[in-house]
Design a protein around this motif. Structure first.
Motif, PDB file in Angstrom:
ATOM      1  N   VAL A 165      -0.097  -1.415  -0.865  1.00  0.00           N
ATOM      2  CA  VAL A 165      -0.268  -0.110  -1.650  1.00  0.00           C
ATOM      3  C   VAL A 165      -1.524  -0.119  -2.709  1.00  0.00           C
ATOM      4  N   ALA A 166      -2.546   0.894  -2.380  1.00  0.00           N
ATOM      5  CA  ALA A 166      -3.371   1.356  -3.276  1.00  0.00           C
ATOM      6  C   ALA A 166      -3.272   2.061  -4.096  1.00  0.00           C
ATOM      7  N   ASP A 167      -3.882   1.842  -5.451  1.00  0.00           N
ATOM      8  CA  ASP A 167      -3.730   3.087  -6.436  1.00  0.00           C
ATOM      9  C   ASP A 167      -4.974   3.186  -7.163  1.00  0.00           C
ATOM     10  N   ASP A 168      -4.937   3.969  -8.231  1.00  0.00           N
ATOM     11  CA  ASP A 168      -6.429   3.661  -8.981  1.00  0.00           C
ATOM     12  C   ASP A 168      -6.644   2.716  -9.801  1.00  0.00           C
ATOM     13  N   GLY A 169      -5.475   1.930 -10.035  1.00  0.00           N
ATOM     14  CA  GLY A 169      -5.912   0.621 -10.639  1.00  0.00           C
ATOM     15  C   GLY A 169      -6.317  -0.515  -9.841  1.00  0.00           C
ATOM     16  N   GLY A 170      -6.194  -0.446  -8.240  1.00  0.00           N
ATOM     17  CA  GLY A 170      -6.305  -1.511  -7.460  1.00  0.00           C
ATOM     18  C   GLY A 170      -5.399  -1.577  -6.240  1.00  0.00           C
TER      19      GLY A 170
END
Length: 81
Positions: free
Chosen positions: A3-8
């Motif tokens: 899972v990718a998000d704004d934090g990594g």
């Protein structure tokens, strides 16, 4: 699962055999003559966080790699890392 998000990026790997233990993650360096344990050591090098739990008797390894922006935000002004 990844899972990718704004934090990594977070990756979770499940092993139904459940043979990993927290001690496997604690290895700070490899033994030159060792024949086992190199895989987790290599996987952890680029990771900022690693966790292990045992839901339902299996093992679940969680690895987190923060983005460059998140890493910069984690270092406060004046910190020397």
């Amino acid at each position: 699962m990844a899972v990718a998000d704004d934090g990594g990026l977070t990756v979770r790997i499940s092993d139904v055999a459940g043979t990993l233990s927290p001690g496997h993650l604690a290895v700070a360096r490899i033994k030159p003559a060792g024949t086992r344990g190199l895989g987790l050591w290599l996987v952890r090098r680029p990771c900022d966080e690693a966790e292990l739990d045992h839901p339902g008797g299996g093992a679940r390894l969680g690895l987190r790699m923060r983005s460059a922006v998140a890493r910069r935000q984690a270092v406060r002004p004046g910190d020397r890392r």
